[in-house]
Design a protein around this motif. Sequence first.
Motif, PDB file in Angstrom:
ATOM      1  N   ALA A 129      36.180  51.124  39.927  1.00 23.68           N
ATOM      2  CA  ALA A 129      35.271  49.914  40.918  1.00 23.68           C
ATOM      3  C   ALA A 129      34.544  49.178  39.928  1.00 23.68           C
ATOM      4  O   ALA A 129      33.932  48.064  40.399  1.00 23.68           O
ATOM      5  CB  ALA A 129      34.617  50.625  41.541  1.00 23.68           C
ATOM      6  N   ASP A 130      34.407  49.059  38.281  1.00 24.58           N
ATOM      7  CA  ASP A 130      32.632  48.637  37.890  1.00 24.58           C
ATOM      8  C   ASP A 130      34.112  47.056  37.456  1.00 24.58           C
ATOM      9  O   ASP A 130      33.318  46.388  37.223  1.00 24.58           O
ATOM     10  CB  ASP A 130      32.149  49.198  36.638  1.00 24.58           C
ATOM     11  N   ALA A 131      34.984  47.517  37.036  1.00 24.06           N
ATOM     12  CA  ALA A 131      36.369  46.013  36.623  1.00 24.06           C
ATOM     13  C   ALA A 131      36.007  45.260  37.483  1.00 24.06           C
ATOM     14  O   ALA A 131      36.233  43.794  37.193  1.00 24.06           O
ATOM     15  CB  ALA A 131      36.942  46.638  35.906  1.00 24.06           C
ATOM     16  N   LEU A 132      36.625  46.183  38.593  1.00 26.51           N
ATOM     17  CA  LEU A 132      37.362  44.429  39.680  1.00 26.51           C
ATOM     18  C   LEU A 132      35.885  44.281  40.093  1.00 26.51           C
ATOM     19  O   LEU A 132      35.399  43.450  40.435  1.00 26.51           O
ATOM     20  CB  LEU A 132      37.567  46.118  40.900  1.00 26.51           C
ATOM     21  N   ARG A 133      34.727  44.720  39.958  1.00 28.70           N
ATOM     22  CA  ARG A 133      33.281  44.218  40.382  1.00 28.70           C
ATOM     23  C   ARG A 133      33.119  43.029  39.667  1.00 28.70           C
ATOM     24  O   ARG A 133      32.471  41.421  40.114  1.00 28.70           O
ATOM     25  CB  ARG A 133      31.756  44.880  40.532  1.00 28.70           C
ATOM     26  N   ARG A 134      33.280  43.324  38.193  1.00 29.55           N
ATOM     27  CA  ARG A 134      33.495  42.390  37.243  1.00 29.55           C
ATOM     28  C   ARG A 134      33.677  40.866  37.508  1.00 29.55           C
ATOM     29  O   ARG A 134      33.447  40.133  37.553  1.00 29.55           O
ATOM     30  CB  ARG A 134      32.695  42.808  36.209  1.00 29.55           C
ATOM     31  N   TRP A 135      34.795  41.707  37.554  1.00 36.11           N
ATOM     32  CA  TRP A 135      36.375  40.389  37.570  1.00 36.11           C
ATOM     33  C   TRP A 135      35.847  39.065  39.225  1.00 36.11           C
ATOM     34  O   TRP A 135      35.949  37.951  39.465  1.00 36.11           O
ATOM     35  CB  TRP A 135      37.281  40.699  37.778  1.00 36.11           C
ATOM     36  N   ALA A 136      35.649  40.409  40.044  1.00 41.98           N
ATOM     37  CA  ALA A 136      35.017  38.921  41.520  1.00 41.98           C
ATOM     38  C   ALA A 136      34.220  38.222  41.432  1.00 41.98           C
ATOM     39  O   ALA A 136      33.502  37.303  41.857  1.00 41.98           O
ATOM     40  CB  ALA A 136      35.222  40.842  42.684  1.00 41.98           C
ATOM     41  N   GLN A 137      33.275  38.906  40.579  1.00 45.48           N
ATOM     42  CA  GLN A 137      32.220  37.587  40.623  1.00 45.48           C
ATOM     43  C   GLN A 137      31.909  36.799  39.840  1.00 45.48           C
ATOM     44  O   GLN A 137      31.638  35.896  39.208  1.00 45.48           O
ATOM     45  CB  GLN A 137      30.736  38.851  40.051  1.00 45.48           C
ATOM     46  N   GLU A 138      33.209  37.217  38.636  1.00 44.22           N
ATOM     47  CA  GLU A 138      33.257  36.240  36.928  1.00 44.22           C
ATOM     48  C   GLU A 138      32.968  33.985  38.036  1.00 44.22           C
ATOM     49  O   GLU A 138      32.608  33.737  37.253  1.00 44.22           O
ATOM     50  CB  GLU A 138      34.725  36.472  36.707  1.00 44.22           C
ATOM     51  N   PRO A 139      33.848  34.091  38.675  1.00 48.63           N
ATOM     52  CA  PRO A 139      33.912  33.066  39.642  1.00 48.63           C
ATOM     53  C   PRO A 139      32.511  31.968  39.349  1.00 48.63           C
ATOM     54  O   PRO A 139      32.312  30.526  39.658  1.00 48.63           O
ATOM     55  CB  PRO A 139      34.811  32.668  40.317  1.00 48.63           C
ATOM     56  N   ARG A 140      31.639  33.453  39.767  1.00 47.44           N
ATOM     57  CA  ARG A 140      30.357  32.826  40.038  1.00 47.44           C
ATOM     58  C   ARG A 140      29.145  32.853  38.894  1.00 47.44           C
ATOM     59  O   ARG A 140      28.187  32.098  38.810  1.00 47.44           O
ATOM     60  CB  ARG A 140      29.622  33.319  40.498  1.00 47.44           C
ATOM     61  N   ASP A 141      30.227  33.083  37.690  1.00 45.80           N
ATOM     62  CA  ASP A 141      29.436  32.367  36.793  1.00 45.80           C
ATOM     63  C   ASP A 141      29.215  31.718  36.005  1.00 45.80           C
ATOM     64  O   ASP A 141      29.674  30.371  35.762  1.00 45.80           O
ATOM     65  CB  ASP A 141      30.041  33.865  35.160  1.00 45.80           C
ATOM     66  N   PRO A 142      27.514  30.542  35.400  1.00 46.23           N
ATOM     67  CA  PRO A 142      27.556  29.647  34.810  1.00 46.23           C
ATOM     68  C   PRO A 142      28.133  28.770  33.608  1.00 46.23           C
ATOM     69  O   PRO A 142      29.002  28.426  34.071  1.00 46.23           O
ATOM     70  CB  PRO A 142      26.006  29.620  34.525  1.00 46.23           C
ATOM     71  N   ALA A 143      29.016  30.114  33.850  1.00 48.09           N
ATOM     72  CA  ALA A 143      30.301  29.621  32.064  1.00 48.09           C
ATOM     73  C   ALA A 143      31.181  29.486  32.361  1.00 48.09           C
ATOM     74  O   ALA A 143      32.165  28.969  31.830  1.00 48.09           O
ATOM     75  CB  ALA A 143      29.674  30.919  31.327  1.00 48.09           C
ATOM     76  N   PHE A 144      31.641  29.831  33.734  1.00 55.05           N
ATOM     77  CA  PHE A 144      33.401  29.837  34.302  1.00 55.05           C
ATOM     78  C   PHE A 144      33.636  27.953  34.452  1.00 55.05           C
ATOM     79  O   PHE A 144      35.051  27.968  34.217  1.00 55.05           O
ATOM     80  CB  PHE A 144      33.003  30.519  36.028  1.00 55.05           C
ATOM     81  N   ALA A 145      33.072  27.040  34.762  1.00 55.28           N
ATOM     82  CA  ALA A 145      33.335  25.757  34.693  1.00 55.28           C
ATOM     83  C   ALA A 145      33.627  25.286  33.841  1.00 55.28           C
ATOM     84  O   ALA A 145      34.222  23.941  33.503  1.00 55.28           O
ATOM     85  CB  ALA A 145      31.969  24.846  35.563  1.00 55.28           C
ATOM     86  N   THR A 146      32.895  25.200  32.212  1.00 56.03           N
ATOM     87  CA  THR A 146      33.222  25.236  31.383  1.00 56.03           C
ATOM     88  C   THR A 146      34.795  25.910  30.450  1.00 56.03           C
ATOM     89  O   THR A 146      34.977  25.241  29.700  1.00 56.03           O
ATOM     90  CB  THR A 146      32.040  25.477  30.803  1.00 56.03           C
ATOM     91  N   GLN A 147      34.882  27.117  31.166  1.00 59.36           N
ATOM     92  CA  GLN A 147      36.591  26.979  30.740  1.00 59.36           C
ATOM     93  C   GLN A 147      38.205  26.350  30.909  1.00 59.36           C
ATOM     94  O   GLN A 147      37.807  25.546  31.896  1.00 59.36           O
ATOM     95  CB  GLN A 147      36.882  28.920  31.320  1.00 59.36           C
ATOM     96  N   SER A 148      38.749  26.133  30.355  1.00 65.14           N
ATOM     97  CA  SER A 148      39.144  25.229  30.599  1.00 65.14           C
ATOM     98  C   SER A 148      40.617  26.119  31.671  1.00 65.14           C
ATOM     99  O   SER A 148      40.318  27.494  31.935  1.00 65.14           O
ATOM    100  CB  SER A 148      41.008  26.217  29.244  1.00 65.14           C
TER     101      SER A 148
END
Length: 527
Positions: free
Chosen positions: A310-329
């Motif tokens: 569950a912890d990994a699932l929650r981390r992946w679910a939140q990743e697109p909301r991370d401020p650094a997400f927009a800087t990725q390829s």
Amino acid sequence: MKPMVQALRAHLPRLLRFRPMVLALSIGLAAVTSLAPSQSAAQLPALGDGSSLGAAEERSIGERIARLIYADPDYLDDPVLADYVEGVWAPLLAAAKLRGELPPELEDRFAWQIMLLRDRSINAFALPGGYLGLNLGLIGAVSQRDELASVLAHELSHVTQRHIARMFERQDQQAPLLLGALLLGAAAMSRNPEMANAILVGGQAVAAQQQLNFTRDMEREADRVGLGLMGQAGYQPEAFVRMFERLQQSARLNDDGSFPYLRSHPLTTERLAEMRARLSERANPGAEPPTDMTQMLMAARARVLAKPGADALRRWAQEPRDPAFATQSAPRRAAALYAAALAQQALGDASAAERMAADLVPLVSDDAQASRWVRLLRAELALNAGRPDVALAVLRLGGPQQRESLPRPERLLVAEAEIQRGQPERAASTLQTWLATHPKDGLAWHWLAQAWRKQGWTAQAVRAEGEQRWARLDLTGALDRFRAAQALLAQAPKTPANDIEAAIVDSRVRQTQAALKEELQRERPSR
């Protein structure tokens, strides 16, 4: 850490003496306790030709071990990943045939079946008779299609070079079979570590310590042959080196530093050096390839389906909301959104899952293959949310002629959608067309059973359940279902349709009984 993993690690030094049976790709856990002396490359032993074990007998042994894998809760028939892996695998098989590595006898008699396992370790293995195992952890760890191809080329070379049969020339036939059954049976008993410990200790009695150097030679041969297959199949041979480097990094976490002559596989550094030397002879060794969007998506899928917690699932679910997400390829953002959508589905938020999948569409619009995988994901999520009409619309099915030629993932999703829509007869038609040419597709038989049951055709549904068990090599279970269908048909009204179905079921009962009898006869000499 799971108790089973702890039990396996406790017995790892002794178990890896037996590793020849499984022929797993070396990941750096190959420390063993044998004190057999090493041989130089100039004094490699003759490996034999495997002539003492026929292809049919090797296939039979492989089926008995594969049956344990099919019964394991960690076995996964995911149509999307299976279709992707098959697309990587098919050119390698064709290249082996073109190069003369795959004789007609093996091509016709062996299974050539890749089984996916919900295991987060980076591993793959070959079994007798053309069965191969591929852990989701390996798919999730690679970023290039060619790297995955290098692993499959290595394992395919174990099969085409008859390494398992050649080992049978070195030891009693029952020892490796028993070993394979013990290892895979133990893996299926992950919820009973005490029993697993007993099995693993008992399995030591069948060890063949002199196989140690022999298996290292086989690994080198599989590397050399696999490298040749890569170029012939249209893949970059340099991916072999990149994959070995990845494995070397993984191995540092588990390597106990044993000397090379104590290992059942050559050191990864040694294999790296040999591959680099071979590639240095090429006029244009090639540069680092661009990021593979499709592989990134499939790696994300593999990581989520490997039961990460569950912890990994929650981390992946939140990743697109991370401020650094927009800087990725774009490929990395696509992979993150794909993983987030599946994670949200697993966490029970169907709306969020569908929103993230929709955000994927513009990212993959210029990549036809990646767009297909995103369509499949969106259809899958829509079905999970109980919206079959949306799923069918997303798949863009076209007219009746296009429906007849649907690939497996699309076809199974369509069948599930039609069942949800209350049109099981259309689902049955779609599945029967497929099963006419793919009778060993267990998942397709599962959905056909559901479609027939929805129509009130209970006997036919029970027969389909028997076919599903047959496809998974569970002959005893298949016979039970076929006999149950016989009993239902005996009580059913006499109609032409029931008479035809009764004839089919009677034939399947006889075929299954004959197969079970033949299997029993094969087992008797080894007892």
